[in-house]
Every structure is written in C-alpha cells, then in structure tokens.
Motif scaffolding. Structure first.
Motif, PDB file in Angstrom:
ATOM      1  N   GLY A  19      65.379  50.728  75.292  1.00  9.18           N
ATOM      2  CA  GLY A  19      64.637  50.794  74.039  1.00  9.18           C
ATOM      3  C   GLY A  19      64.482  52.213  73.510  1.00  9.18           C
ATOM      4  O   GLY A  19      65.043  53.184  74.040  1.00  9.18           O
ATOM      5  N   LEU A  20      63.695  52.325  72.457  1.00  4.94           N
ATOM      6  CA  LEU A  20      63.425  53.630  71.863  1.00  4.94           C
ATOM      7  C   LEU A  20      62.695  54.545  72.836  1.00  4.94           C
ATOM      8  O   LEU A  20      62.850  55.761  72.806  1.00  4.94           O
ATOM      9  CB  LEU A  20      62.586  53.461  70.586  1.00  4.94           C
ATOM     10  CG  LEU A  20      63.255  52.754  69.411  1.00  4.94           C
ATOM     11  CD1 LEU A  20      62.246  52.560  68.282  1.00  4.94           C
ATOM     12  CD2 LEU A  20      64.451  53.552  68.915  1.00  4.94           C
ATOM     13  N   LEU A  76      56.522  46.704  67.175  1.00  3.13           N
ATOM     14  CA  LEU A  76      57.689  47.474  67.609  1.00  3.13           C
ATOM     15  C   LEU A  76      57.427  48.142  68.960  1.00  3.13           C
ATOM     16  O   LEU A  76      58.289  48.140  69.843  1.00  3.13           O
ATOM     17  CB  LEU A  76      58.031  48.528  66.558  1.00  3.13           C
ATOM     18  CG  LEU A  76      59.214  49.453  66.888  1.00  3.13           C
ATOM     19  CD1 LEU A  76      60.503  48.654  66.979  1.00  3.13           C
ATOM     20  CD2 LEU A  76      59.330  50.555  65.838  1.00  3.13           C
ATOM     21  N   ALA A  87      60.593  44.546  63.125  1.00  3.81           N
ATOM     22  CA  ALA A  87      59.376  45.221  62.659  1.00  3.81           C
ATOM     23  C   ALA A  87      59.384  45.397  61.143  1.00  3.81           C
ATOM     24  O   ALA A  87      58.359  45.202  60.475  1.00  3.81           O
ATOM     25  CB  ALA A  87      59.234  46.572  63.351  1.00  3.81           C
ATOM     26  N   VAL A  88      60.539  45.766  60.596  1.00  2.00           N
ATOM     27  CA  VAL A  88      60.642  45.913  59.134  1.00  2.00           C
ATOM     28  C   VAL A  88      60.390  44.572  58.454  1.00  2.00           C
ATOM     29  O   VAL A  88      59.690  44.493  57.429  1.00  2.00           O
ATOM     30  CB  VAL A  88      62.028  46.473  58.755  1.00  2.00           C
ATOM     31  CG1 VAL A  88      62.237  46.410  57.248  1.00  2.00           C
ATOM     32  CG2 VAL A  88      62.179  47.907  59.234  1.00  2.00           C
ATOM     33  N   GLU A  99      59.606  47.514  72.364  1.00  2.31           N
ATOM     34  CA  GLU A  99      60.363  48.625  72.935  1.00  2.31           C
ATOM     35  C   GLU A  99      59.846  49.017  74.320  1.00  2.31           C
ATOM     36  O   GLU A  99      60.631  49.391  75.191  1.00  2.31           O
ATOM     37  CB  GLU A  99      60.321  49.831  71.993  1.00  2.31           C
ATOM     38  CG  GLU A  99      61.071  49.618  70.698  1.00  2.31           C
ATOM     39  CD  GLU A  99      62.540  49.306  70.940  1.00  2.31           C
ATOM     40  OE1 GLU A  99      63.163  49.975  71.777  1.00  2.31           O
ATOM     41  OE2 GLU A  99      63.061  48.382  70.303  1.00  2.31           O
ATOM     42  N   SER A 118      54.401  48.368  63.332  1.00  2.00           N
ATOM     43  CA  SER A 118      54.659  49.391  64.345  1.00  2.00           C
ATOM     44  C   SER A 118      54.074  48.997  65.693  1.00  2.00           C
ATOM     45  O   SER A 118      54.653  49.312  66.744  1.00  2.00           O
ATOM     46  CB  SER A 118      54.078  50.733  63.894  1.00  2.00           C
ATOM     47  OG  SER A 118      52.659  50.655  63.758  1.00  2.00           O
ATOM     48  N   MET A 120      67.986  48.208  67.824  1.00  2.32           N
ATOM     49  CA  MET A 120      68.134  48.001  66.385  1.00  2.32           C
ATOM     50  C   MET A 120      67.507  46.674  65.964  1.00  2.32           C
ATOM     51  O   MET A 120      66.895  46.584  64.895  1.00  2.32           O
ATOM     52  CB  MET A 120      69.620  48.051  66.005  1.00  2.32           C
ATOM     53  CG  MET A 120      69.876  47.905  64.514  1.00  2.32           C
ATOM     54  SD  MET A 120      69.118  49.224  63.537  1.00  2.32           S
ATOM     55  CE  MET A 120      70.120  50.612  64.046  1.00  2.32           C
ATOM     56  N   ASP A 121      67.664  45.630  66.780  1.00  3.56           N
ATOM     57  CA  ASP A 121      67.098  44.339  66.423  1.00  3.56           C
ATOM     58  C   ASP A 121      65.578  44.400  66.358  1.00  3.56           C
ATOM     59  O   ASP A 121      64.956  43.742  65.529  1.00  3.56           O
ATOM     60  CB  ASP A 121      67.546  43.263  67.406  1.00  3.56           C
ATOM     61  CG  ASP A 121      67.211  43.620  68.842  1.00  3.56           C
ATOM     62  OD1 ASP A 121      66.986  44.804  69.114  1.00  3.56           O
ATOM     63  OD2 ASP A 121      67.172  42.705  69.690  1.00  3.56           O
ATOM     64  N   SER A 122      64.965  45.210  67.219  1.00  2.37           N
ATOM     65  CA  SER A 122      63.505  45.339  67.197  1.00  2.37           C
ATOM     66  C   SER A 122      63.037  46.057  65.935  1.00  2.37           C
ATOM     67  O   SER A 122      61.990  45.721  65.375  1.00  2.37           O
ATOM     68  CB  SER A 122      63.015  46.081  68.443  1.00  2.37           C
ATOM     69  OG  SER A 122      63.588  47.376  68.519  1.00  2.37           O
ATOM     70  N   ILE A 123      63.813  47.040  65.476  1.00  2.00           N
ATOM     71  CA  ILE A 123      63.463  47.752  64.242  1.00  2.00           C
ATOM     72  C   ILE A 123      63.565  46.814  63.047  1.00  2.00           C
ATOM     73  O   ILE A 123      62.673  46.794  62.180  1.00  2.00           O
ATOM     74  CB  ILE A 123      64.362  48.985  64.055  1.00  2.00           C
ATOM     75  CG1 ILE A 123      64.120  49.998  65.173  1.00  2.00           C
ATOM     76  CG2 ILE A 123      64.116  49.624  62.692  1.00  2.00           C
ATOM     77  CD1 ILE A 123      65.010  51.218  65.096  1.00  2.00           C
ATOM     78  N   LEU A 124      64.614  46.013  63.011  1.00  2.00           N
ATOM     79  CA  LEU A 124      64.763  45.042  61.921  1.00  2.00           C
ATOM     80  C   LEU A 124      63.630  44.024  61.960  1.00  2.00           C
ATOM     81  O   LEU A 124      63.105  43.623  60.908  1.00  2.00           O
ATOM     82  CB  LEU A 124      66.114  44.336  62.041  1.00  2.00           C
ATOM     83  CG  LEU A 124      67.357  45.203  61.803  1.00  2.00           C
ATOM     84  CD1 LEU A 124      68.619  44.390  62.039  1.00  2.00           C
ATOM     85  CD2 LEU A 124      67.336  45.773  60.383  1.00  2.00           C
TER      86      LEU A 124
END
Length: 253
Positions: free
Chosen positions: A235-236, A224, A7-8, A228, A221, A1-5
């Motif tokens: 990770g994802l 990200l 990247a956003v 990941e 991306s 989740m921290d990696s998605i935040l």
C-alpha cells in the motif's frame, strides 16, 4: 490505485449526497420543509455522526494494529534470521550451503517487495511458507554434529528456525483476514445519509458547499487509510525496509 479510486468515489458520492440535501431543502413543499423537522433531522444526523465516528475510529485502530504488528514481526523475523545465520556459521563449513540459501531467500524477499516498482506478493501465503520451512528443516536434519559445540549450535539453529517458521506463518495468517468490505459499504451508506441530512438543514451558499466538500474528503481519506494500512507490503504506507536492509548487510549481501 484501486484504493485511491475507491476513496475518490466515496468523496464524490458523499459530496453529491450533501448537494442533494441542499436541493431538497429548496424543492420540498412547505408542509414537508426541513425547518419543520429540524429537531428530528438534527437528532438523526447526531446519531449517524456518533456511529460513524465510533466505527471509523475502530477500523482505523484495527488497521493500524495490523500494520504495527507486521512491522514488529518483520523485525523479529530479521533478528531470528541473524541468529540462525550465526549458529550455522559457528557449526562449520558443512552449514555453508544453508547460509547461502538463507541469504538468497532474504535477498529475493527484499527485491520482491522493496526492490523497486510495485510489490510482488507471490509466495506470501501459508502454503509457500510451509514449503520453505520444510526445506530448511530438511537441511538442518542433514547436519551431523561431531562435537559437543556443534550439538549446541545446531540446537540453537533448530530453535531459531522454529521461531522463524512460526513467525512467518503467523504473519501470513494475519494478512489473510483482509478487509471487511461489507462493513466499509455500511460505513459509506451512513456517510451518504449523514451528508444528505446536513444538506437538508443548511442554507445554500458557498461556505456550506465548501464545508460539505471538505467533510467528504475527510471521510474518504479515513477509508483510504483503513485500506492502505491493511496492506502493509503493497500500500501507500508500505512497511519501511530498514530491518531487511540491516539484515542483508549483516549477512554480507
């Protein structure tokens, strides 16, 4: 989740940098107008584009190498585990506690990472690996071969155990390197400068704004993916558990 935040956040910052460039294109006085320095701005954005492409490509390649290496070593570890179990089975009933312990350790590792929900990475460090290796070594040393056949399979078991220990330690050391966050911060700064430069030499219209948004998403991306792939067990892109499942089925779990 921290990696998605993360990247956003990068996508938002890059898009904001592009919009700032568009605003500066309109706000700057005539003597500082971007049209008067289009060639210089174009040269700088071209240089930044090249640097960003090279570094992002290198980082993605390095992260994928870590991912692919961990996958290969996990499969090797599964094969050596089956070899060790086979040797212990051939040794005789005296080695059954070792087989039970081996099956229990593999089951626990599978449940921690692929058993459902978030991965529990506790115990995935060199210290824990070394401690587990000592237990296995002590058990193998406690076995007393009575025939030549037992001596041979015990030697095979010791060789497999040594290879398992080396592979596990190597896997943990590779994961300990982690991600170079200062390098990612530099890449993010280059991205912001690049998008601001693009905005400076572009007219303000919906097509340009859309292009900036898509470009910001593309850069985010890529970052990200780098993060990941560097986390192959949580990770994802978590490593597929196929090798572990096959091993557990072969062990009779």
């Amino acid at each position: 989740m921290d990696s998605i935040l993360f990247a956003v956040g990068v996508a938002v910052l890059a898009f904001a940098a592009g919009m700032l460039g568009l605003k500066l294109h309109v706000w700057l006085p005539e003597k500082h107008a971007p049209d008067r320095a289009r060639e210089m701005i174009g040269a700088m954005t071209g240089m930044l584009s090249l640097l960003l492409a090279l570094v992002l490509g290198t980082l993605v390649g390095s992260a994928y190498t870590v991912y692919a290496t961990q996958k290969a070593e996990l499969e090797t570890l599964a094969a050596r585990t089956l070899q060790l179990d086979s040797s212990l089975e051939a040794f005789g009933p005296e080695a059954q506690p070792g087989r039970d312990g081996l099956r229990k350790a593999i089951t626990q590792s599978y449940n921690r990472i692929w058993g459902g929900g978030g991965a529990d990475l506790s115990g995935m460090d060199v210290k824990s690996v070394v401690a587990g290796s000592k237990i296995l070594d002590q058990f193998l040393m406690s076995l007393t071969p009575k025939t030549d056949a037992q001596k041979q399979v015990l030697a095979t078991a010791n060789a497999a155990a040594n290879q398992i220990e080396q592979t596990r330690v190597l896997m943990m050391l590779q994961l300990a390197g982690g991600i170079s966050w200062p390098l990612l911060a530099i890449v993010v700064c280059w991205s912001l400068l690049l998008f601001c430069g693009y905005g400076l030499v572009s007219p303000v219209n919906a097509t340009v704004v859309t292009a900036l948004a898509l470009g910001a998403i593309a850069v985010a991306s890529a970052l990200l993916i780098i993060i990941e792939l560097s986390r192959p067990y949580s990770g994802l892109f978590r490593l597929p558990p196929g090798a572990m499942i096959e091993t557990l089925q072969a062990l009779g779990s």
